[in-house]
Design an enzyme around this catalytic site. Structure first.
Site, PDB file in Angstrom:
ATOM      1  N   GLU A 219       0.871  -1.172   0.000  1.00  0.00           N
ATOM      2  CA  GLU A 219       0.000   0.000   0.000  1.00  0.00           C
ATOM      3  C   GLU A 219       0.909   1.224   0.000  1.00  0.00           C
ATOM      4  O   GLU A 219       1.474   1.588   1.040  1.00  0.00           O
ATOM      5  CB  GLU A 219      -0.924  -0.012   1.220  1.00  0.00           C
ATOM      6  N   CYS A 253      -2.033   9.590   2.605  1.00  0.00           N
ATOM      7  CA  CYS A 253      -1.588   9.031   1.325  1.00  0.00           C
ATOM      8  C   CYS A 253      -2.614   9.208   0.212  1.00  0.00           C
ATOM      9  O   CYS A 253      -2.253   9.178  -0.963  1.00  0.00           O
ATOM     10  CB  CYS A 253      -1.237   7.560   1.488  1.00  0.00           C
TER      11      CYS A 253
END
Length: 475
Positions: A219, A253
């Site tokens: 991720e 993010c």
């Protein structure tokens, strides 16, 4: 690992991994009762320690109680609740269709745990990004080694001291340390690795996993574009963009990393952004309890260096002692400037001008695929064009990252922004091996004669036919 251990060549992780491997081999994690008990323990961890978790998050990144609850604690608790509610359904064997050759057999997919898995979490959402995958790993029946970030040291301390008290320590362990210790940890063989962090470190983790052919989820992040069409209400866009750009001081993010818009929209958007920032954080955002802080001096210095790009039209102030960067907007930013060469990960929003939707799409497609992409327009065709002609891990039309609150939606990147996905059942599936199973009767051997040699033309024709008869009900 201590200096003494290193000098003696002792690796304390080895004992931890041996304990977990023995527990997994003994089948401790497989029963639904065990998985349920561990998830219930995780739920009690949040109920008993909410204040301590909020305090730790506030010390690490200046999170308000609202941000800690909405982006960390509540999401994790919801994930646990969903897993407890759905666990037995998720664990059931999945029946599959058969052909004539296997019509009398039982064909199904069994979801079995990988074994001992490693979860490496980052510092920006140090609770969420460790616990969310942990829920899936527990639900799937794995033993787990958890590596929280040493950068968010206050949250790391709470996790290391308290979390093991709520889980079976023969099956779950928290391992501490920095890059050196993580490097040593990655030398060991795991059955699955789940990593959240930067693409640069992701490549290191993937290289380490490849040495053992260990499956992996990455991720990662990147520069998330946000296209703003001329056919928009600037204030509506500004409200929504400012909220999810400056949430957690921009250290998210999936936050928009830059805006693509026309010169005309830039001129309309700047005052609207200023209005939104003032309403959200007051005339002096440094005094606002709703605005977080930069995680450490290293990242502060990096962000401070980016303030010289483009033209500062909002904010730009900084205070090194307080690790404070004001909510900042940069106008007329050029693609060649440093702020456009790396993920910002801070409360700085560059505006890059383009002349058309096509130019914006080309700009996006010439770069690495982002973790998230956003498009704002009153014209649904514009939003759909952006969706259809680009690729990203996630997409938001006329809003930000609220899709992360939906356990029915996966979080995951594509290309440089990552591989694999999780949240809700996607987490259970990520940490489960999908085992293909066929159970056939030991009797009725005469039915198998057609497949055994010698093969004549009739046998071959008949076998070809029955193998293609997926929905035939003759038998």
């Amino acid at each position: 690992m201590s200096a003494t251990d290193a000098a003696l060549g002792v690796d304390p992780t080895e004992d931890t991994l041996r304990r977990l491997r023995e527990a997994f081999a003994a089948g401790r994690t497989r029963p639904v009762e065990f998985r349920t008990a561990q998830l219930q323990g995780l739920s009690r961890f949040f109920q008993d320690n909410k204040q301590r978790l909020q305090d730790a998050l506030a010390k690490d990144v200046g999170k308000s109680a609202f941000e800690s609850d909405t982006s960390e604690i509540i999401l994790c608790q919801n994930e646990v609740d969903l897993a407890l509610k759905s666990l037995q359904t998720w664990m059931k064997d999945e029946s599959v269709s058969t052909n004539l050759l296997t019509k009398l057999s039982s064909a199904f997919i069994r979801k079995e745990p990988f074994g001992v898995v490693l979860i490496i979490a980052p510092w920006n959402y140090p609770l969420n990004l460790l616990i969310m995958p942990l829920v899936g790993a527990i639900a799937a029946g794995n033993c787990v080694v958890m590596k929280p970030s040493e950068i968010s040291k206050n949250t790391e301390k709470v996790l290391a001291e308290l979390l093991p008290q709520y889980l079976d320590q023969s099956c779950f362990a928290v391992v501490l340390g920095g890059p050196e210790e993580t490097g040593q940890l990655l030398k060991h063989k795991f059955d699955y690795i789940f990593f959240t962090g930067s693409p640069r470190v992701g490549k290191i983790v993937m290289t380490a996993a490849a040495k053992h052919l260990t499956p992996i989820t990455l991720e990662l992040g990147g520069k998330n574009p946000c296209y703003v069409d001329d056919d928009c209400d600037p204030q509506t866009v500004a409200n929504r963009v400012a909220w999810f750009r400056y949430f957690n001081a921009g250290q998210t993010c999936v936050a928009p990393d830059y805006i693509l818009c026309s010169q005309e929209m830039q001129e309309r958007l700047v005052p609207a952004l200023q209005n939104a920032i003032t309403r959200f954080y007051g005339d002096d955002p440094q005094t606002s309890p709703s605005l977080g802080r930069i995680i450490n001096q290293k990242h502060f210095k990096r962000l401070q260096g980016l303030l010289g790009c483009g033209r500062v039209v909002i904010g730009g102030q900084s205070d090194e002692g307080a690790r404070y960067i004001a909510p900042t907007v940069l106008a007329d930013v050029q693609d060649s400037e440093p702020v456009m060469q790396e993920e910002i990960f801070g409360p700085i929003l560059p505006l890059v001008t383009v002349k058309s939707l096509d130019e914006a799409i080309n700009f996006i497609n010439q770069r690495e695929k982002p973790l998230a992409l956003y498009a704002f327009s009153n014209n649904s065709q514009v939003v759909n064009q952006m969706l259809e002609r680009t690729s990203s891990g996630g997409f938001g039309g006329n809003d930000g990252f609220l899709y992360l609150t939906l356990p029915s939606m996966p979080l995951g990147g594509v290309g440089n922004s990552g591989m694999g996905r999780y949240h809700g059942k996607f987490s259970f599936d990520t940490f489960s091996h999908q085992r293909a199973c066929l159970l056939r009767s030991p009797g009725m051997e005469k039915l198998n004669d057609l497949r055994y040699p010698p093969h004549g033309p009739w046998n071959q024709q008949f076998i070809s036919w029955v193998m293609g008869s997926q929905s035939c009900t003759l038998l």
